[in-house]
Design a protein around this motif. Structure first.
Motif, PDB file in Angstrom:
ATOM      1  N   THR A 284       0.927  -0.984   0.006  1.00 59.04           N
ATOM      2  CA  THR A 284      -0.226  -0.105   0.055  1.00 59.04           C
ATOM      3  C   THR A 284       0.881   1.269   0.098  1.00 59.04           C
ATOM      4  O   THR A 284       0.410   2.066  -0.807  1.00 59.04           O
ATOM      5  N   ILE A 285       2.050   1.198   0.709  1.00 62.18           N
ATOM      6  CA  ILE A 285       2.850   2.296   0.729  1.00 62.18           C
ATOM      7  C   ILE A 285       3.592   2.504  -0.445  1.00 62.18           C
ATOM      8  O   ILE A 285       3.668   3.837  -1.150  1.00 62.18           O
ATOM      9  N   TYR A 286       4.173   1.268  -0.981  1.00 62.80           N
ATOM     10  CA  TYR A 286       5.170   1.625  -2.088  1.00 62.80           C
ATOM     11  C   TYR A 286       4.624   1.420  -3.624  1.00 62.80           C
ATOM     12  O   TYR A 286       5.219   2.000  -4.429  1.00 62.80           O
ATOM     13  N   CYS A 287       3.851   0.506  -3.513  1.00 64.42           N
ATOM     14  CA  CYS A 287       3.298   0.173  -4.808  1.00 64.42           C
ATOM     15  C   CYS A 287       1.729   0.504  -5.372  1.00 64.42           C
ATOM     16  O   CYS A 287       1.682   0.636  -6.410  1.00 64.42           O
ATOM     17  N   ALA A 288       0.818   0.510  -4.572  1.00 63.58           N
ATOM     18  CA  ALA A 288      -0.423   0.819  -4.729  1.00 63.58           C
ATOM     19  C   ALA A 288      -0.778   2.172  -5.543  1.00 63.58           C
ATOM     20  O   ALA A 288      -1.637   2.322  -6.190  1.00 63.58           O
ATOM     21  N   ILE A 289       0.047   3.029  -5.386  1.00 65.86           N
ATOM     22  CA  ILE A 289       0.038   4.320  -6.040  1.00 65.86           C
ATOM     23  C   ILE A 289       0.183   4.231  -7.633  1.00 65.86           C
ATOM     24  O   ILE A 289      -0.527   4.918  -8.378  1.00 65.86           O
ATOM     25  N   CYS A 290       0.629   3.057  -8.147  1.00 67.81           N
ATOM     26  CA  CYS A 290       0.890   3.018  -9.435  1.00 67.81           C
ATOM     27  C   CYS A 290       0.135   1.736 -10.015  1.00 67.81           C
ATOM     28  O   CYS A 290      -0.627   1.740 -10.861  1.00 67.81           O
ATOM     29  N   HIS A 291       0.341   0.634  -9.124  1.00 62.87           N
ATOM     30  CA  HIS A 291      -0.339  -0.711  -9.464  1.00 62.87           C
ATOM     31  C   HIS A 291      -1.604  -0.866  -8.897  1.00 62.87           C
ATOM     32  O   HIS A 291      -2.462  -1.859  -9.252  1.00 62.87           O
ATOM     33  N   GLY A 292      -2.205   0.021  -8.139  1.00 59.86           N
ATOM     34  CA  GLY A 292      -3.751  -0.248  -7.669  1.00 59.86           C
ATOM     35  C   GLY A 292      -3.731  -0.912  -6.392  1.00 59.86           C
ATOM     36  O   GLY A 292      -2.930  -1.916  -6.197  1.00 59.86           O
ATOM     37  N   ASP A 293      -4.838  -1.006  -5.611  1.00 61.08           N
ATOM     38  CA  ASP A 293      -4.827  -1.715  -4.388  1.00 61.08           C
ATOM     39  C   ASP A 293      -5.244  -2.922  -4.592  1.00 61.08           C
ATOM     40  O   ASP A 293      -4.892  -4.130  -3.775  1.00 61.08           O
ATOM     41  N   LYS A 294      -5.619  -3.352  -5.712  1.00 64.53           N
ATOM     42  CA  LYS A 294      -5.878  -4.683  -6.079  1.00 64.53           C
ATOM     43  C   LYS A 294      -5.034  -5.210  -7.110  1.00 64.53           C
ATOM     44  O   LYS A 294      -5.184  -6.293  -7.459  1.00 64.53           O
ATOM     45  N   GLY A 295      -3.985  -4.636  -7.538  1.00 61.58           N
ATOM     46  CA  GLY A 295      -3.123  -5.260  -8.404  1.00 61.58           C
ATOM     47  C   GLY A 295      -3.687  -5.022  -9.949  1.00 61.58           C
ATOM     48  O   GLY A 295      -3.042  -5.853 -10.676  1.00 61.58           O
ATOM     49  N   ASP A 296      -4.475  -4.186 -10.260  1.00 56.16           N
ATOM     50  CA  ASP A 296      -5.107  -4.035 -11.491  1.00 56.16           C
ATOM     51  C   ASP A 296      -4.363  -3.222 -12.431  1.00 56.16           C
ATOM     52  O   ASP A 296      -4.717  -2.873 -13.496  1.00 56.16           O
ATOM     53  N   GLY A 297      -3.219  -2.406 -11.921  1.00 52.95           N
ATOM     54  CA  GLY A 297      -2.601  -1.518 -12.790  1.00 52.95           C
ATOM     55  C   GLY A 297      -3.294  -0.348 -12.872  1.00 52.95           C
ATOM     56  O   GLY A 297      -3.327   0.685 -13.676  1.00 52.95           O
TER      57      GLY A 297
ATOM     58  N   GLY B 135      -3.725   2.499 -10.386  1.00 53.38           N
ATOM     59  CA  GLY B 135      -3.356   3.221  -9.245  1.00 53.38           C
ATOM     60  C   GLY B 135      -3.732   4.612  -9.386  1.00 53.38           C
ATOM     61  O   GLY B 135      -4.366   5.252 -10.521  1.00 53.38           O
ATOM     62  N   LYS B 136      -3.569   5.555  -8.419  1.00 52.48           N
ATOM     63  CA  LYS B 136      -3.999   7.073  -8.557  1.00 52.48           C
ATOM     64  C   LYS B 136      -3.198   7.736  -9.452  1.00 52.48           C
ATOM     65  O   LYS B 136      -3.552   8.506 -10.303  1.00 52.48           O
ATOM     66  N   LEU B 137      -1.770   7.279  -9.771  1.00 57.06           N
ATOM     67  CA  LEU B 137      -1.032   7.923 -10.895  1.00 57.06           C
ATOM     68  C   LEU B 137      -1.505   7.697 -12.227  1.00 57.06           C
ATOM     69  O   LEU B 137      -1.305   8.276 -12.980  1.00 57.06           O
ATOM     70  N   VAL B 138      -2.027   6.152 -12.335  1.00 56.54           N
ATOM     71  CA  VAL B 138      -2.439   6.079 -13.813  1.00 56.54           C
ATOM     72  C   VAL B 138      -3.754   6.525 -14.002  1.00 56.54           C
ATOM     73  O   VAL B 138      -4.006   7.030 -15.008  1.00 56.54           O
ATOM     74  N   GLU B 139      -4.552   6.855 -12.925  1.00 55.76           N
ATOM     75  CA  GLU B 139      -5.782   7.388 -13.027  1.00 55.76           C
ATOM     76  C   GLU B 139      -5.782   8.777 -13.551  1.00 55.76           C
ATOM     77  O   GLU B 139      -6.585   9.365 -14.392  1.00 55.76           O
ATOM     78  N   ARG B 140      -4.714   9.402 -13.040  1.00 52.21           N
ATOM     79  CA  ARG B 140      -4.440  10.988 -13.171  1.00 52.21           C
ATOM     80  C   ARG B 140      -3.454  11.098 -14.428  1.00 52.21           C
ATOM     81  O   ARG B 140      -2.956  12.197 -14.769  1.00 52.21           O
ATOM     82  N   GLU B 141      -3.194  10.029 -15.179  1.00 54.04           N
ATOM     83  CA  GLU B 141      -2.455   9.907 -16.499  1.00 54.04           C
ATOM     84  C   GLU B 141      -1.076  10.348 -16.225  1.00 54.04           C
ATOM     85  O   GLU B 141      -0.583  11.028 -17.164  1.00 54.04           O
TER      86      GLU B 141
ATOM     87  N   GLY C  13       0.411   2.445 -18.942  1.00 54.53           N
ATOM     88  CA  GLY C  13       1.119   1.332 -19.199  1.00 54.53           C
ATOM     89  C   GLY C  13       1.464   0.491 -17.947  1.00 54.53           C
ATOM     90  O   GLY C  13       2.141  -0.369 -18.119  1.00 54.53           O
ATOM     91  N   VAL C  14       1.009   0.824 -16.877  1.00 50.76           N
ATOM     92  CA  VAL C  14       1.288  -0.085 -15.714  1.00 50.76           C
ATOM     93  C   VAL C  14       0.403  -1.354 -15.740  1.00 50.76           C
ATOM     94  O   VAL C  14      -0.733  -1.329 -15.925  1.00 50.76           O
ATOM     95  N   PRO C  15       1.247  -2.483 -15.585  1.00 51.31           N
ATOM     96  CA  PRO C  15       0.732  -3.692 -16.058  1.00 51.31           C
ATOM     97  C   PRO C  15      -0.287  -4.329 -14.887  1.00 51.31           C
ATOM     98  O   PRO C  15      -0.185  -3.967 -13.794  1.00 51.31           O
ATOM     99  N   ASN C  16      -1.108  -4.989 -15.283  1.00 51.30           N
ATOM    100  CA  ASN C  16      -2.236  -5.710 -14.489  1.00 51.30           C
ATOM    101  C   ASN C  16      -1.548  -7.036 -14.201  1.00 51.30           C
ATOM    102  O   ASN C  16      -0.980  -7.622 -14.893  1.00 51.30           O
TER     103      ASN C  16
END
Length: 181
Positions: A105-118, A120-126, A130-133
């Motif tokens: 949650t601290i290091y990875c979820a910001i890009c990969h999402g809480d569920k690992g679906d790719g 995350g917040k940074l991907v949603e805000r573009e 291309g962050v993989p699921n």
């Protein structure tokens, strides 16, 4: 006449008090090294050690205390080797999925999402695209650890932020997320 003596005495004392005071340099310094510290040039030789720099250098091949070297190189072949052969050294007691979730949650979820679906917040805000699921990738515990250690593509290394044990815990949690997708 008495008042003239008083005036002369007062002027004399005033001149004496003012002439001894130097505003550029205090008269008495309690900690002179704090006021006038020695300026050292960065990376210059110093006489701080008894014999200079000789004998004070780290011996070749030395590693810092608590550090375990990671021998697999940061190459495509190294990634394939880690993916095929590398297994977690953590036993069931050390393998803490709750700690892995916290670190994820601290290091990875910001890009990969809480569920690992790719997503995350940074991907949603573009900010990153291309962050993989995790479901779409063929990953193993070893490949996740290798990528955490060295980074891959736009993802940087997390070796400085996470210890080896913590990276293994995150890798275990990522596999748990992958199985839930």
């Amino acid at each position: 006449m008495k008042s003239l003596y008083k005036i002369v005495a007062l002027v004399g004392l005033s001149i004496g008090a003012v002439s001894c005071h130097d505003t550029a340099k205090p008269n008495y310094q309690f900690f002179p090294n704090m006021y006038e510290s020695v300026g050292y040039e960065t990376y210059s030789e110093s006489n701080a050690f008894k014999n200079g720099k000789e004998g004070q250098l780290v011996p070749e091949g030395a590693i810092k205390r608590g550090f375990v070297p990671y021998e697999i190189p940061n190459t495509t072949e190294g990634y394939a080797e880690a993916k095929a052969n590398l297994k977690s050294p953590l036993d069931s007691i050390s393998s803490n999925l709750e700690k892995g979730k916290e670190l994820y949650t601290i290091y990875c979820a910001i890009c990969h999402g809480d569920k690992g679906d790719g997503k995350g917040k940074l991907v949603e805000r573009e900010k990153f695209l291309g962050v993989p699921n995790y479901k779409d990738r063929e990953i193993t515990e070893g490949s996740i650890f290798h990528v955490e250690t060295y980074g891959l593509n736009a993802m940087g290394s997390h070796a400085n932020q996470l210890t080896q044990e913590e990276r293994w815990q995150v890798a275990g949690y990522v596999l748990k997320l992958r199985s839930e997708l």
